[in-house]
Structures are given as structure tokens and as C-alpha cells.
Design a protein around this motif. Sequence first.
Motif, mmCIF file in Angstrom:
data_model
loop_
_atom_site.group_PDB
_atom_site.id
_atom_site.type_symbol
_atom_site.label_atom_id
_atom_site.label_comp_id
_atom_site.label_asym_id
_atom_site.label_seq_id
_atom_site.Cartn_x
_atom_site.Cartn_y
_atom_site.Cartn_z
ATOM 1 N N ASP A 191 37.684 45.734 56.007
ATOM 2 C CA ASP A 191 36.629 45.865 54.998
ATOM 3 C C ASP A 191 36.093 44.511 54.528
ATOM 4 N N GLY A 192 36.597 43.421 55.096
ATOM 5 C CA GLY A 192 36.130 42.084 54.745
ATOM 6 C C GLY A 192 36.833 41.468 53.556
ATOM 7 N N VAL A 246 39.547 29.592 46.068
ATOM 8 C CA VAL A 246 38.505 30.163 45.217
ATOM 9 C C VAL A 246 37.141 29.626 45.625
ATOM 10 N N SER A 247 37.039 28.337 45.877
ATOM 11 C CA SER A 247 35.768 27.746 46.304
ATOM 12 C C SER A 247 35.282 28.358 47.609
ATOM 13 N N GLU A 248 36.187 28.540 48.547
ATOM 14 C CA GLU A 248 35.826 29.124 49.847
ATOM 15 C C GLU A 248 35.374 30.571 49.689
ATOM 16 N N LEU A 249 36.068 31.332 48.874
ATOM 17 C CA LEU A 249 35.672 32.724 48.656
ATOM 18 C C LEU A 249 34.310 32.807 47.984
ATOM 19 N N ARG A 292 33.092 36.336 49.647
ATOM 20 C CA ARG A 292 34.176 37.294 49.911
ATOM 21 C C ARG A 292 35.003 37.536 48.653
ATOM 22 N N LYS A 293 35.752 38.622 48.676
ATOM 23 C CA LYS A 293 36.657 38.996 47.589
ATOM 24 C C LYS A 293 38.085 39.019 48.122
ATOM 25 N N ALA A 294 39.047 38.918 47.208
ATOM 26 C CA ALA A 294 40.454 38.852 47.607
ATOM 27 C C ALA A 294 41.296 39.878 46.871
ATOM 28 N N LYS A 295 42.297 40.363 47.582
ATOM 29 C CA LYS A 295 43.391 41.078 46.940
ATOM 30 C C LYS A 295 44.597 40.148 47.034
ATOM 31 N N LEU A 296 45.565 40.339 46.180
ATOM 32 C CA LEU A 296 46.697 39.420 46.098
ATOM 33 C C LEU A 296 48.006 40.132 46.407
ATOM 34 N N VAL A 350 36.471 36.298 41.996
ATOM 35 C CA VAL A 350 36.687 36.422 43.449
ATOM 36 C C VAL A 350 37.676 37.529 43.792
ATOM 37 N N LEU A 351 38.213 38.185 42.766
ATOM 38 C CA LEU A 351 39.196 39.242 43.023
ATOM 39 C C LEU A 351 38.509 40.576 43.234
#
Length: 72
Positions: free
Chosen positions: A11-12, A39-42, A47-51, A69-70
Motif C-alpha cells: 500500500d506504499g 522524517v525528512s525523507e518521508l 509517504r506515511k509510516a507505521k511503527l 508522517v505517521l
Amino acid sequence: IAEVTFPAAADGIVDVNHTFVDHCLRGKGVAGTLMEELVSELRRTGRKAKLSCSYAIGWFEKHPECGDVLNG
């Protein structure tokens, strides 16, 4: 010697799943710098992130200004 890994799912959304800093660099802010670069790259790539990395979870709790970014 130091890394943060964040593979992308279908899902990216990336999964921040591992942060490592060699013992010779610990206590010098290297892991925090890695997270700032993440964070800068996202943000740069939209893009978004899960942790799933415990360090990343703790870092984002201390840096709510980076929560944009989350995923969710």
C-alpha cells in the motif's frame, strides 16, 4: 554501523521496523539524527509510516511535531 530500516508495503506505507546504532556511537544522538532524516525523507516523498520498532515508537512519542508522517 548505524541504520534505520523502513521497507514499503504494497500500500506504499513504510514500516519503520528496525533502528540500530553500534555501541561506539551510542549516546551521541546518532539514532535521533537517523529519525530526523527518516522524517525528512518521508515528507519529501509524500509517504506515511507505521511503527513496529520500539525506538521509533518512543522517538515519535517525544516528537509529536513529526506525527504528520505517521499513518493514522
